[in-house]
Scaffold this motif. Structure first.
Motif, PDB file in Angstrom:
ATOM      1  N   GLY A   6       0.797  -1.225   0.000  1.00  0.00           N
ATOM      2  CA  GLY A   6       0.000   0.000   0.000  1.00  0.00           C
ATOM      3  C   GLY A   6       0.823   1.266   0.000  1.00  0.00           C
ATOM      4  O   GLY A   6       0.262   2.370   0.041  1.00  0.00           O
ATOM      5  N   ARG A   7       2.152   1.151  -0.052  1.00  0.00           N
ATOM      6  CA  ARG A   7       3.017   2.343  -0.025  1.00  0.00           C
ATOM      7  C   ARG A   7       3.970   2.355  -1.216  1.00  0.00           C
ATOM      8  O   ARG A   7       5.099   2.828  -1.111  1.00  0.00           O
ATOM      9  CB  ARG A   7       3.814   2.398   1.282  1.00  0.00           C
ATOM     10  CG  ARG A   7       2.945   2.610   2.524  1.00  0.00           C
ATOM     11  CD  ARG A   7       3.805   3.027   3.697  1.00  0.00           C
ATOM     12  NE  ARG A   7       4.660   1.945   4.172  1.00  0.00           N
ATOM     13  CZ  ARG A   7       5.857   2.129   4.723  1.00  0.00           C
ATOM     14  NH1 ARG A   7       6.362   3.329   4.820  1.00  0.00           N
ATOM     15  NH2 ARG A   7       6.550   1.093   5.156  1.00  0.00           N
ATOM     16  N   TRP A   8       3.512   1.842  -2.341  1.00  0.00           N
ATOM     17  CA  TRP A   8       4.368   1.787  -3.522  1.00  0.00           C
ATOM     18  C   TRP A   8       4.465   3.131  -4.226  1.00  0.00           C
ATOM     19  O   TRP A   8       5.463   3.411  -4.895  1.00  0.00           O
ATOM     20  CB  TRP A   8       3.840   0.748  -4.506  1.00  0.00           C
ATOM     21  CG  TRP A   8       3.834  -0.654  -3.991  1.00  0.00           C
ATOM     22  CD1 TRP A   8       2.756  -1.398  -3.636  1.00  0.00           C
ATOM     23  CD2 TRP A   8       4.973  -1.501  -3.773  1.00  0.00           C
ATOM     24  NE1 TRP A   8       3.138  -2.652  -3.207  1.00  0.00           N
ATOM     25  CE2 TRP A   8       4.504  -2.743  -3.287  1.00  0.00           C
ATOM     26  CE3 TRP A   8       6.347  -1.338  -3.943  1.00  0.00           C
ATOM     27  CZ2 TRP A   8       5.344  -3.799  -2.978  1.00  0.00           C
ATOM     28  CZ3 TRP A   8       7.196  -2.391  -3.636  1.00  0.00           C
ATOM     29  CH2 TRP A   8       6.697  -3.604  -3.159  1.00  0.00           C
ATOM     30  N   LYS A   9       3.442   3.957  -4.105  1.00  0.00           N
ATOM     31  CA  LYS A   9       3.403   5.213  -4.846  1.00  0.00           C
ATOM     32  C   LYS A   9       4.082   6.337  -4.068  1.00  0.00           C
ATOM     33  O   LYS A   9       4.114   6.355  -2.839  1.00  0.00           O
ATOM     34  CB  LYS A   9       1.953   5.613  -5.145  1.00  0.00           C
ATOM     35  CG  LYS A   9       1.180   4.596  -5.992  1.00  0.00           C
ATOM     36  CD  LYS A   9       1.766   4.484  -7.387  1.00  0.00           C
ATOM     37  CE  LYS A   9       0.932   3.534  -8.241  1.00  0.00           C
ATOM     38  NZ  LYS A   9       1.490   3.397  -9.614  1.00  0.00           N
ATOM     39  N   LEU A  10       4.599   7.289  -4.821  1.00  0.00           N
ATOM     40  CA  LEU A  10       5.259   8.451  -4.227  1.00  0.00           C
ATOM     41  C   LEU A  10       4.196   9.466  -3.822  1.00  0.00           C
ATOM     42  O   LEU A  10       3.360   9.875  -4.635  1.00  0.00           O
ATOM     43  CB  LEU A  10       6.220   9.061  -5.249  1.00  0.00           C
ATOM     44  CG  LEU A  10       7.244  10.069  -4.739  1.00  0.00           C
ATOM     45  CD1 LEU A  10       8.229   9.386  -3.807  1.00  0.00           C
ATOM     46  CD2 LEU A  10       7.988  10.683  -5.925  1.00  0.00           C
ATOM     47  N   THR A  11       4.218   9.864  -2.558  1.00  0.00           N
ATOM     48  CA  THR A  11       3.200  10.806  -2.061  1.00  0.00           C
ATOM     49  C   THR A  11       3.579  12.255  -2.309  1.00  0.00           C
ATOM     50  O   THR A  11       2.717  13.112  -2.466  1.00  0.00           O
ATOM     51  CB  THR A  11       2.979  10.598  -0.555  1.00  0.00           C
ATOM     52  OG1 THR A  11       4.234  10.734   0.132  1.00  0.00           O
ATOM     53  CG2 THR A  11       2.417   9.205  -0.291  1.00  0.00           C
TER      54      THR A  11
END
Length: 417
Positions: free
Chosen positions: A197-202
């Motif tokens: 759930g934290r693969w994308k860059l925020t």
């Protein structure tokens, strides 16, 4: 003896900390200063210091560094990473591809070189896809350390051990290759679990000036891929490995001969090739040979080994060596740990079993903390240049699980083999 011991302890303090507190002295500087100090104080004569330097190990290491450098300047590393990272696949599958590529290349082209050559491109490509580079960097780093354990040419410390202990390429890989291979899916599973759930860059990180030229999907500053030069490097690299396995030719001459053929090129400057060689590491190793020889002359290491034997700790047995090398490598670094241990590993047991235990212990444990390996330091520093902070806690949160899992399997494997 007190003065020699003081110099030795100060040198290895810097090996552990990375710098001398209060001074701008790094590991290489400390090794050189220490070597000069033990000679200047009479702890070891100049003639004995020269004799302590293992030129065959340095020659083999230098030659293989040039072979690895050929894959950098030919553009192979950049081409490989770009093909993998630009694949239209899911994040977990992309991570699996990078881990596999990292482990395979590290086994034959050394983990440190792979980390140096590929980390900037890996960061820029993941950023261009809007992905969080950190899980991919950690997976790539952990896999490079694990994959390097499989062969005697996977890392500088393995090359040193191979020369000093006269290890067989096939003999060590027969024991170490399976744990190294099993470690790769373990690393993938742990990273996937921690970063689900934290693969994308925020948020887009702020680039530093030195990173900006590299922060494009094409990574224009990297060498252009040359199929001819890559094939040349592959043929010579495979020839060197083949000579290691199937002949009893001196390894340093084999490696240096391979380097000589690669430096003879009409397309790539020898200056560019030699610029990829880690001269600081060669100098560090040279200094440590002298410092360690000075300590050995005091008789203190022999006394300590006697105490260890009386306590039931036998460095001639693979499992104790596996754990001792793991602890020591996290205290002073992989290369210093191996240089410190190998002179005292003359035993009646199988040298290849000792070499495999030493390789697995120093490589698998190096994923525990950032400073456990040069690959870890490289990844964190390159990430910082791109505005990406990998804290000690974040690295070790994943690294501790990876270390426990891989070392647990390796210890059982060593016990059974």
């Amino acid at each position: 003896m007190d003065l020699t011991l003081t110099i030795f302890l100060l040198v290895y303090l810097v090996m552990g900390l990375g710098t001398l507190p209060g001074f701008k002295v790094d590991r290489t500087g400390a090794a050189v200063i220490g070597a000069v100090a033990v000679m200047a104080t009479g702890s070891i004569s100049a003639a004995s210091a020269w004799a302590a330097i293992d030129y065959s190990s340095l020659g083999m290491l230098f030659g293989l560094m040039v072979v690895s450098a050929a894959f950098t300047v030919s553009g192979f590393y950049g081409w490989t990473t770009q093909r993998v990272a630009e694949s239209n696949v899911s994040e977990p599958l992309l991570l699996a591809m990078l881990i596999g590529a990292s482990g395979l290349m590290a086994a034959f082209l050394t983990n440190d070189v792979v980390a140096v050559a590929m980390s900037p491109l890996l960061i820029s490509l993941t950023l261009s896809r809007g992905l969080n580079p950190i899980p991919f960097l950690l997976g790539f780093c952990f896999a490079a350390n694990a994959g390097a354990a499989a062969t005697i040419i996977g890392s500088p410390q393995n090359m040193i051990a191979a020369q000093k202990l006269h290890l067989s390429f096939a003999g060590v890989s027969k024991i170490a290759a399976l744990p190294a291979l099993i470690a790769l899916p373990m690393i993938w599973a742990i990273i996937c679990f921690l970063y689900r759930g934290r693969w994308k860059l925020t948020a887009k990180p702020a680039l530093t000036a030195q990173a900006a030229p590299q922060a494009t999907p094409l990574a224009a500053t990297l060498p252009v891929f040359s199929l001819a030069e890559t094939l040349k490097a592959a043929i010579i690299g495979l020839s060197v490995i083949g000579a290691f396995i199937f002949t009893d030719w001196p390894r340093e001459l084999v490696a240096l001969s391979g380097a000589g053929f690669l430096l003879l090129s009409r397309r790539i400057s020898s200056k560019d090739m030699l610029g990829q060689v880690d001269g600081n590491l060669l100098l560090l190793i040279t200094g440590l040979f002298v410092v360690n020889a000075a300590l050995a002359a005091t008789g203190l290491p022999q006394i300590l080994l006697g105490y260890m034997t009386e306590s039931g700790i036998d460095l001639g047995e693979p499992l104790p060596l596996f754990f001792i090398s793991a602890v020591l490598s996290n205290l002073v670094g992989n290369n210093p740990a191996v240089i410190l241990l190998v002179p005292y590993l003359h035993a009646d047991s199988d040298p290849n079993a000792l070499g495999a235990a030493l390789s697995l212990g120093t490589h698998f444990s190096s994923n525990l903390i950032i400073f456990g390996s040069l690959a870890g330091i490289i990844m964190v520093e390159r990430a910082a240049a791109f505005g990406l902070k990998i804290s000690f806690g974040e690295f070790s949160r994943a690294g501790a699980l990876v270390t426990l899992a891989t070392m647990g399997f390796a210890s059982i494997w060593i016990l059974l083999t």
